[in-house]
Design a protein around this motif. Sequence first.
Motif, PDB file in Angstrom:
ATOM      1  N   ALA A 221      63.553  28.673  -2.402  1.00 55.67           N
ATOM      2  CA  ALA A 221      63.820  28.837  -1.113  1.00 55.67           C
ATOM      3  C   ALA A 221      62.603  28.407  -0.151  1.00 55.67           C
ATOM      4  O   ALA A 221      62.461  27.365   1.315  1.00 55.67           O
ATOM      5  N   GLN A 222      61.366  28.342  -0.543  1.00 54.91           N
ATOM      6  CA  GLN A 222      60.464  27.745  -0.078  1.00 54.91           C
ATOM      7  C   GLN A 222      59.489  26.557  -0.450  1.00 54.91           C
ATOM      8  O   GLN A 222      59.460  26.123  -0.055  1.00 54.91           O
ATOM      9  N   ILE A 223      59.094  26.968  -1.896  1.00 55.30           N
ATOM     10  CA  ILE A 223      58.036  25.869  -2.248  1.00 55.30           C
ATOM     11  C   ILE A 223      58.900  24.747  -2.773  1.00 55.30           C
ATOM     12  O   ILE A 223      58.540  23.573  -1.913  1.00 55.30           O
ATOM     13  N   THR A 224      59.413  24.956  -2.973  1.00 49.41           N
ATOM     14  CA  THR A 224      60.665  23.818  -3.253  1.00 49.41           C
ATOM     15  C   THR A 224      61.452  23.660  -1.682  1.00 49.41           C
ATOM     16  O   THR A 224      61.115  21.673  -2.087  1.00 49.41           O
ATOM     17  N   PHE A 225      61.966  23.918  -1.400  1.00 48.98           N
ATOM     18  CA  PHE A 225      62.284  23.808  -0.158  1.00 48.98           C
ATOM     19  C   PHE A 225      60.977  22.518   0.910  1.00 48.98           C
ATOM     20  O   PHE A 225      61.620  21.417   0.932  1.00 48.98           O
ATOM     21  N   TRP A 226      60.373  22.668   1.072  1.00 47.82           N
ATOM     22  CA  TRP A 226      59.224  22.368   1.359  1.00 47.82           C
ATOM     23  C   TRP A 226      58.218  21.069   0.851  1.00 47.82           C
ATOM     24  O   TRP A 226      57.662  20.405   1.535  1.00 47.82           O
ATOM     25  N   GLY A 227      58.315  21.306  -0.540  1.00 47.54           N
ATOM     26  CA  GLY A 227      58.071  20.161  -1.523  1.00 47.54           C
ATOM     27  C   GLY A 227      59.150  19.062  -1.313  1.00 47.54           C
ATOM     28  O   GLY A 227      58.526  17.797  -1.488  1.00 47.54           O
ATOM     29  N   VAL A 228      60.710  19.326  -1.234  1.00 48.57           N
ATOM     30  CA  VAL A 228      61.831  17.898  -0.195  1.00 48.57           C
ATOM     31  C   VAL A 228      61.009  17.782   0.641  1.00 48.57           C
ATOM     32  O   VAL A 228      61.160  16.545   0.340  1.00 48.57           O
ATOM     33  N   VAL A 229      60.523  18.514   1.553  1.00 50.40           N
ATOM     34  CA  VAL A 229      60.336  17.984   2.748  1.00 50.40           C
ATOM     35  C   VAL A 229      59.452  17.205   3.482  1.00 50.40           C
ATOM     36  O   VAL A 229      59.555  16.192   3.660  1.00 50.40           O
ATOM     37  N   SER A 230      57.912  17.735   2.394  1.00 47.28           N
ATOM     38  CA  SER A 230      57.046  16.699   2.339  1.00 47.28           C
ATOM     39  C   SER A 230      57.429  15.744   1.418  1.00 47.28           C
ATOM     40  O   SER A 230      56.901  14.722   1.926  1.00 47.28           O
ATOM     41  N   GLY A 231      58.156  15.075   0.717  1.00 42.84           N
ATOM     42  CA  GLY A 231      58.682  14.117   0.174  1.00 42.84           C
ATOM     43  C   GLY A 231      59.129  13.250   0.707  1.00 42.84           C
ATOM     44  O   GLY A 231      58.917  11.722   1.057  1.00 42.84           O
ATOM     45  N   ILE A 232      60.191  13.502   1.924  1.00 44.15           N
ATOM     46  CA  ILE A 232      61.141  12.737   3.030  1.00 44.15           C
ATOM     47  C   ILE A 232      60.143  12.798   3.463  1.00 44.15           C
ATOM     48  O   ILE A 232      59.972  11.095   4.079  1.00 44.15           O
ATOM     49  N   LEU A 233      59.033  13.248   4.443  1.00 41.91           N
ATOM     50  CA  LEU A 233      58.297  12.809   5.762  1.00 41.91           C
ATOM     51  C   LEU A 233      57.407  11.824   4.546  1.00 41.91           C
ATOM     52  O   LEU A 233      56.547  10.714   5.295  1.00 41.91           O
ATOM     53  N   HIS A 234      57.253  11.579   3.325  1.00 43.34           N
ATOM     54  CA  HIS A 234      55.838  11.133   2.398  1.00 43.34           C
ATOM     55  C   HIS A 234      56.775   9.197   2.322  1.00 43.34           C
ATOM     56  O   HIS A 234      56.166   8.597   2.518  1.00 43.34           O
ATOM     57  N   LYS A 235      57.916  10.057   2.459  1.00 41.56           N
ATOM     58  CA  LYS A 235      59.237   8.226   2.170  1.00 41.56           C
ATOM     59  C   LYS A 235      59.075   8.379   3.548  1.00 41.56           C
ATOM     60  O   LYS A 235      58.915   6.442   3.784  1.00 41.56           O
ATOM     61  N   LEU A 236      59.159   8.630   4.199  1.00 40.73           N
ATOM     62  CA  LEU A 236      58.872   7.786   6.195  1.00 40.73           C
ATOM     63  C   LEU A 236      57.468   7.840   6.599  1.00 40.73           C
ATOM     64  O   LEU A 236      57.572   7.336   7.441  1.00 40.73           O
ATOM     65  N   GLY A 237      56.551   7.671   6.122  1.00 37.50           N
ATOM     66  CA  GLY A 237      54.819   7.406   6.553  1.00 37.50           C
ATOM     67  C   GLY A 237      54.723   8.566   7.206  1.00 37.50           C
ATOM     68  O   GLY A 237      54.005   8.358   8.060  1.00 37.50           O
ATOM     69  N   ILE A 238      55.584   9.817   7.454  1.00 41.25           N
ATOM     70  CA  ILE A 238      55.058  10.796   8.579  1.00 41.25           C
ATOM     71  C   ILE A 238      53.521  11.810   8.263  1.00 41.25           C
ATOM     72  O   ILE A 238      54.275  12.792   7.063  1.00 41.25           O
ATOM     73  N   TYR A 239      52.885  11.430   8.532  1.00 45.75           N
ATOM     74  CA  TYR A 239      52.204  13.091   7.595  1.00 45.75           C
ATOM     75  C   TYR A 239      51.492  13.629   9.187  1.00 45.75           C
ATOM     76  O   TYR A 239      50.250  13.056  10.281  1.00 45.75           O
ATOM     77  N   TRP A 240      51.140  15.056   9.308  1.00 50.16           N
ATOM     78  CA  TRP A 240      50.743  16.555  10.037  1.00 50.16           C
ATOM     79  C   TRP A 240      48.715  15.526  10.116  1.00 50.16           C
ATOM     80  O   TRP A 240      48.715  16.394   9.314  1.00 50.16           O
ATOM     81  N   LYS A 241      48.431  15.204  10.941  1.00 45.63           N
ATOM     82  CA  LYS A 241      47.117  15.010  10.614  1.00 45.63           C
ATOM     83  C   LYS A 241      46.129  15.458  11.625  1.00 45.63           C
ATOM     84  O   LYS A 241      46.415  15.717  12.879  1.00 45.63           O
ATOM     85  N   LEU A 242      45.125  16.439  11.502  1.00 44.93           N
ATOM     86  CA  LEU A 242      44.401  16.714  12.325  1.00 44.93           C
ATOM     87  C   LEU A 242      43.355  14.660  13.088  1.00 44.93           C
ATOM     88  O   LEU A 242      42.597  14.288  12.363  1.00 44.93           O
TER      89      LEU A 242
END
Length: 242
Positions: A221-242
């Motif tokens: 519910a945490q690691i896998t969930f955020w892995g999926v969310v990060s994968g979706i954001l990666h496909k969309l080219g969305i990254y949180w950067k400083l």
Amino acid sequence: MRGHLGPACNAVGYVDRQVWGVNHLYAYPVWQRLKACTLSAPNSGPFREDAPNWCRAPFEPEGLLSSISAIVSGTIGIHYGHVLVHFKGHAERLKQWVSMGLCLLVVAIILHFTDAIPINKQLYSFSYVCFTAGAAGIVFSGFYILIDVWGFRTPFLFLEWIGMNAMLVFVMAAQGIFEGFINGWYYKNSDNTLVYWIQKHIFNDVWHSERVGTLLYVIFAQITFWGVVSGILHKLGIYWKL
């Protein structure tokens, strides 16, 4: 005379009290969940009538001395990264990581079992720094062998995605911002939240164990969930950067 490593008196707490003052320390340290402090242990609860005074004492888990240990941990991590930059061959990199990891583990074990500096997470002791940094080096080497040497990249893509959006995962997941937001919506009382329901009914009740249920909750519910969310954001080219 040996120093004390318990919650009642230790150098970390003493230095913080002298430097920052009691009013600037964290008022709800984790040791308030000990059996000596509450009958609800290992969970939070009202203090026992015979609870010692240190149960109510503030303690800063990220104080002055703890910050020095954190800096040492970060420096060791930077060293692991420098090995990746300055050494190009697999064997050379692994020799550096594994040798340093094993040395740190040996130092930690010696310090702990000789009672020189026991491993203590709350005090962020030097032996704890050595143990965690050494274990990190060994685990990192294992992943490096699986992914970069043997080519098993696909099963570990979720880790790559999380690394690409590490800031997002740290803030929203590790700091509990997203889970805290979800917990802000509840039915009748604050225990009736979606997060609580999932953890209790899908994991704890199914496995009839709070420990196993909590472990599986963190994995799925945490690691896998955020892995999926990060994968979706990666496909969309969305990254949180400083």
